[in-house]
Design a protein around this motif. Sequence first.
Motif, mmCIF file in Angstrom:
data_model
loop_
_atom_site.group_PDB
_atom_site.id
_atom_site.type_symbol
_atom_site.label_atom_id
_atom_site.label_comp_id
_atom_site.label_asym_id
_atom_site.label_seq_id
_atom_site.Cartn_x
_atom_site.Cartn_y
_atom_site.Cartn_z
ATOM 1 N N TRP A 380 0.949 -1.290 0.119
ATOM 2 C CA TRP A 380 -0.005 0.048 0.135
ATOM 3 C C TRP A 380 0.823 1.216 -0.038
ATOM 4 O O TRP A 380 1.969 1.308 0.583
ATOM 5 C CB TRP A 380 -0.687 -0.261 1.335
ATOM 6 C CG TRP A 380 -0.344 0.347 2.518
ATOM 7 C CD1 TRP A 380 0.517 -0.180 3.253
ATOM 8 C CD2 TRP A 380 -0.286 1.684 3.157
ATOM 9 N NE1 TRP A 380 0.857 0.367 4.303
ATOM 10 C CE2 TRP A 380 0.532 1.641 4.315
ATOM 11 C CE3 TRP A 380 -0.936 3.115 2.956
ATOM 12 C CZ2 TRP A 380 0.667 2.652 5.297
ATOM 13 C CZ3 TRP A 380 -0.789 3.868 3.823
ATOM 14 C CH2 TRP A 380 -0.020 3.943 4.845
ATOM 15 N N ASP A 384 -3.356 5.953 -0.840
ATOM 16 C CA ASP A 384 -4.310 5.020 -1.450
ATOM 17 C C ASP A 384 -5.734 5.073 -0.703
ATOM 18 O O ASP A 384 -5.873 5.159 0.514
ATOM 19 C CB ASP A 384 -3.881 3.693 -0.937
ATOM 20 C CG ASP A 384 -2.631 3.078 -2.129
ATOM 21 O OD1 ASP A 384 -2.712 3.716 -3.272
ATOM 22 O OD2 ASP A 384 -1.983 2.182 -1.810
ATOM 23 N N VAL A 397 -6.471 4.100 3.131
ATOM 24 C CA VAL A 397 -6.032 2.841 3.611
ATOM 25 C C VAL A 397 -5.239 3.238 5.243
ATOM 26 O O VAL A 397 -5.438 2.442 5.776
ATOM 27 C CB VAL A 397 -4.790 2.423 2.579
ATOM 28 C CG1 VAL A 397 -4.260 0.941 3.406
ATOM 29 C CG2 VAL A 397 -5.915 1.816 1.356
ATOM 30 N N VAL A 416 -2.033 -4.426 -0.792
ATOM 31 C CA VAL A 416 -3.634 -4.092 -1.324
ATOM 32 C C VAL A 416 -3.648 -4.941 -2.760
ATOM 33 O O VAL A 416 -2.675 -5.076 -3.388
ATOM 34 C CB VAL A 416 -3.991 -2.783 -1.831
ATOM 35 C CG1 VAL A 416 -4.061 -2.055 -0.289
ATOM 36 C CG2 VAL A 416 -2.897 -2.251 -2.616
ATOM 37 N N LEU A 427 -7.882 -4.616 0.809
ATOM 38 C CA LEU A 427 -7.053 -4.613 1.884
ATOM 39 C C LEU A 427 -6.463 -5.909 2.192
ATOM 40 O O LEU A 427 -7.445 -6.097 3.154
ATOM 41 C CB LEU A 427 -7.280 -3.148 2.910
ATOM 42 C CG LEU A 427 -6.308 -3.121 3.882
ATOM 43 C CD1 LEU A 427 -4.650 -2.674 3.313
ATOM 44 C CD2 LEU A 427 -6.793 -1.902 4.900
#
Length: 457
Positions: A380, A384, A397, A416, A427
């Motif tokens: 990630w 994001d 995220v 992710v 996620l």
Amino acid sequence: MARSAEQPKPGAGLSEVFHRAMAEAGVNADDGLVVGVSGGRDSMVLADLVCRSPWRASTVLAHAHFGLRGADSDADAELVRMQGQIRGVRVEVAHLDARGHAEASGNGLQAAARELRYAWWEALARKEAAMGGQVWILTAHHAGDQLETIWIQWLRGGEEEAARGIPARRGNILRPLLACAPERLAAYAEEMGVPFRVDVSNRSPKYLRNRIRHELIPLVEALRPGAGGRMIEAAERRAGAGAERRAGAGAERRAGAERGEAPAATWPLPVGTGGAEEEAELFRWAQAWGARRYARAEVMRWAHGPAGQAIRTPQATLWRERTHLAAVPHAPTPPAPPQLLWEILDPSELPGPAELRLAGPHICHLDLDRLAQPLHSRPWQPGDRMQPLGMTGHQKVSDLLNQHQRPSRDRKEAHVLVDAHGTLLWLIGYRTATEGALLPTSKNILRLTLVDPISRP
């Protein structure tokens, strides 16, 4: 007729100078000494001072025997051995191949001999220190040597920062007589009856230092009386200013560390002129770049060593450049991708709402007909965002990881799942996104299972 006041002899007070320099360097009474002794006048004077001091019992007189002058070299070694026996002080003699080292390294003969001599002294000091306690290396450099070195630096085109002459201290190497004129050492040798030998090669014009000593310095002194003393004072000021700058930089680094700032990537050279406090500050800098607390001796040897050397820590590679020390951080190691089990289900295996709720965050069901393939996982990234299944808005995220109490130190491991357009679908191990999620009409179903779920508190 009234008698004139008696003038002090040139060699008077040399013992006080020696003891004061040792005290300023922080040498304790129970520390060990390795004293470099060639057999010449200056080193024999230093040996005499040491043998009359409290350090006599913990001293080693170290003589490097290069064999460059045949029988004369043997006689030098024999004089040092004899004086050690008379004074009850241990003597170590090493036979070193300066010619071979000069050919192998491409350096001049004197430079090769100097490298071998210092390397042996340092090895001897480490051996002595292994028995316990601090061990110092002492050399007999004086103000005359200092002036010659300054001239050599300037003639070789050295930058002003580099033209500081010989430091009074470099690591555990001390030069307690550096401020003394050579005439003062000569007077002490005469008054105290110190035996010594004369090295005739010190008058050979084939060596640059000899020509500076016997030709250049007398000429400059004749043209500008006192010029040599002023040059030494200027070099000392430059060294002092450098130490002050390093001390100021050290204060800035400490303040930055308290504010949580990253350590500086460079450290100025030379080191050692600021004493023990500066070296402690240097080691703290190395520790900030990952050096272990027990590696201090290794760090100091590297910092005082030749340019081009490097040591590696868990965080960075530390390089010894010509004018500075540099820390080059290691490239970050990408987190290992998650291990996923991919399964294609037919419509008869479509899980119901209850089964989906019980599946847990380590399983993700997606509608293959709604996905832009190929799919792939990646770490990630800040910024994001995704729309978690069951919610109407998008969330960062980072906020989702916060909600799941993922420790900051472990967040870089989170991944992710994205489609061909970069849309976040899952996620992994935490939340499935609305995009691509199953619908009651879904016919081609992809089930992804995180094989080794990431542990969470």
